[in-house]
Enzyme design. Structure first.
Site, PDB file in Angstrom:
ATOM      1  N   SER A 107      49.441  35.259  33.656  1.00  0.00           N
ATOM      2  CA  SER A 107      49.543  36.698  33.431  1.00  0.00           C
ATOM      3  C   SER A 107      50.254  37.005  32.117  1.00  0.00           C
ATOM      4  CB  SER A 107      50.320  37.344  34.580  1.00  0.00           C
ATOM      5  OG  SER A 107      50.640  38.700  34.291  1.00  0.00           O
ATOM      6  N   TYR A 130      46.595  42.103  29.384  1.00  0.00           N
ATOM      7  CA  TYR A 130      46.773  43.546  29.514  1.00  0.00           C
ATOM      8  C   TYR A 130      46.647  44.127  28.114  1.00  0.00           C
ATOM      9  CZ  TYR A 130      48.547  43.354  34.326  1.00  0.00           C
ATOM     10  OH  TYR A 130      48.672  43.190  35.674  1.00  0.00           O
ATOM     11  N   THR A 156      42.218  42.514  32.411  1.00  0.00           N
ATOM     12  CA  THR A 156      42.482  43.382  33.564  1.00  0.00           C
ATOM     13  C   THR A 156      42.195  44.828  33.178  1.00  0.00           C
ATOM     14  OG1 THR A 156      44.108  41.919  34.576  1.00  0.00           O
ATOM     15  CG2 THR A 156      44.261  44.246  35.125  1.00  0.00           C
ATOM     16  N   LYS A 252      38.469  41.862  35.159  1.00  0.00           N
ATOM     17  CA  LYS A 252      39.088  41.930  36.489  1.00  0.00           C
ATOM     18  C   LYS A 252      39.404  43.382  36.853  1.00  0.00           C
ATOM     19  CE  LYS A 252      43.100  40.106  39.068  1.00  0.00           C
ATOM     20  NZ  LYS A 252      43.854  41.345  39.349  1.00  0.00           N
ATOM     21  N   HIS A 276      43.338  45.060  42.670  1.00  0.00           N
ATOM     22  CA  HIS A 276      44.681  44.677  42.249  1.00  0.00           C
ATOM     23  C   HIS A 276      45.570  44.361  43.451  1.00  0.00           C
ATOM     24  CE1 HIS A 276      46.712  44.547  38.263  1.00  0.00           C
ATOM     25  NE2 HIS A 276      47.789  44.418  39.013  1.00  0.00           N
ATOM     26  N   GLY A 308      41.544  39.400  46.323  1.00  0.00           N
ATOM     27  CA  GLY A 308      42.159  40.378  47.218  1.00  0.00           C
ATOM     28  C   GLY A 308      41.923  40.085  48.681  1.00  0.00           C
TER      29      GLY A 308
END
Length: 379
Positions: A107, A130, A156, A252, A276, A308
């Site tokens: 991430s 991001y 994302t 995503k 998410h 998820g």
């Protein structure tokens, strides 16, 4: 104590070993948590078709995701603050994934940096991006990911505005944690966690501090983070990212058929059907409930993955039956990490692998690549 046999047992162990603020950060959803709960509950509604007296020998879970080999159709999802579940958490999880033969995704909001992961792994890993208002910083992240030989970029798309997670506000979440009486008590009751944290220098966002402009401490980082998520991000920005990245691109956060079609139009290599983890729009449908219609809408024009609600190998099998070419797990590996470090991540993967393998066989299939809707019971 016997080793945990399920992801649920790993979760209980992690809850006893990780300070409350960080365990709840990983384990919470937004607002009423209805979507977070639906992610799991909707998997349970799907029933499998039991078959007997078929050849179950020589089974294979091997597959590929965006052209990269995987020992099973599972990747470790990008999760923020992983290094707060366990000291050097991202590095440990990356090594566990590499040894298991599945992709690891780092991430942007990780504790360990891109360079930290590259230093402890031999195989390429994936990087989740991001998009911030500071495009120079975004470009720098992409360049660092390329320098680290990351083999896929995961963009994302569903975090232009941060969904409210009540527990994070109540707990005063930060990394490193603020030295309040409440937080000190939480940490004092988790001595193993504290000892691990004292042995590492990695306590904050390794991809940001020292790389973003004018970010030198937690005060400036907090202000920068809350002001940088780009509310103007649109489909037109994907081309800019794709051009500068130049490798496999995964988008995503797709939960709508029209958005899936728009993703196809960008030329992306794959999409991840995801809400998410129920941490953004509470009241949105579960990921698994949207998977079939998205698969039907895009066909073979783009690879479809799911994220998820996966808590078992059976959940992976159900996602594959409904058309996913791969799945991502976040909380299951975080529970393993918080419970037992690197060995816990490996155990979480082994639990999922075993459940997936046995369930596939009992549905009459020997190769994960042949799994389709025919293994689902029509009740």
């Amino acid at each position: 104590m016997t080793a945990p046999l399920t992801i649920a047992e790993l979760k209980k162990l992690a809850q006893r070993r990780v300070p409350k603020m960080f365990f709840q950060y990983a384990d919470s959803g937004s607002w009423t948590e209805s979507t977070y709960q639906a992610n799991e509950a909707d998997f349970a509604k799907i029933k499998l078709r039991q078959r007997v007296l078929v050849d179950m020998s020589d089974r294979s879970l091997a597959t590929s995701m965006v052209g990269q080999k995987a020992a099973m159709p599972v990747a470790l999802a990008p999760t923020g603050l992983t290094g707060m579940q366990h000291a050097d958490g991202e590095m440990l999880a990356a090594r566990a994934a590499e040894e298991f033969g599945i992709p690891f995704t780092l991430s942007t909001m990780s504790i360990c940096s891109i360079e930290d992961i590259a230093a402890v792994t031999k195989q390429p890993f994936w990087f989740q991006l991001y998009v911030m208002k500071d495009r120079d910083f975004v470009l720098n992240l992409i360049q660092r990911a390329k320098a680290a030989k990351c083999s896929a970029l995961v963009l994302t798309a569903d975090l232009q505005i941060l969904g409210q997670r009540h527990n994070d506000i109540r707990n005063g979440l930060s990394a490193p944690p603020k030295m309040t009486a409440k937080n000190l008590w939480q940490m004092a009751t988790r001595p193993g966690w504290c000892i691990g944290m004292l042995k590492t220098k990695r306590h904050s966002f390794g991809n940001i501090i020292g790389h973003a402009k004018d970010i030198s401490d937690m005060t400036t980082l907090s202000h920068w983070t809350h002001s940088q998520f780009d509310t103007k991000l649109s489909w037109s920005d994907v081309g800019w990212i794709k051009e500068r990245w130049g490798g496999p691109l995964i988008i995503k956060g797709i939960l709508d058929v029209e958005d899936a079609k728009a993703a196809v139009a960008t030329g992306a290599d794959a999409i991840i059907v995801s809400n998410h983890g129920g941490r953004q729009l509470d009241g949105a449908p579960s990921s698994i409930s949207m998977l079939p219609r998205i698969v039907d809408a895009v066909g073979d024009r783009i690879e479809v993955h799911l994220d998820g609600g996966i808590r078992s190998g059976q959940d992976v099998l159900k996602a594959m039956a409904l058309g996913a070419k791969g799945t991502f797990i976040g909380r299951p590996f975080l529970y393993g990490l918080g419970a037992m470090g690197k060995e816990g991540v490996t155990l979480a993967l082994e639990i999922i692998r075993k459940e997936l393998d046995i369930s596939m066989a009992l549905c009459g299939k020997r190769d994960i690549k042949t799994v389709n809707r025919s293994i689902l019971a029509d009740l």
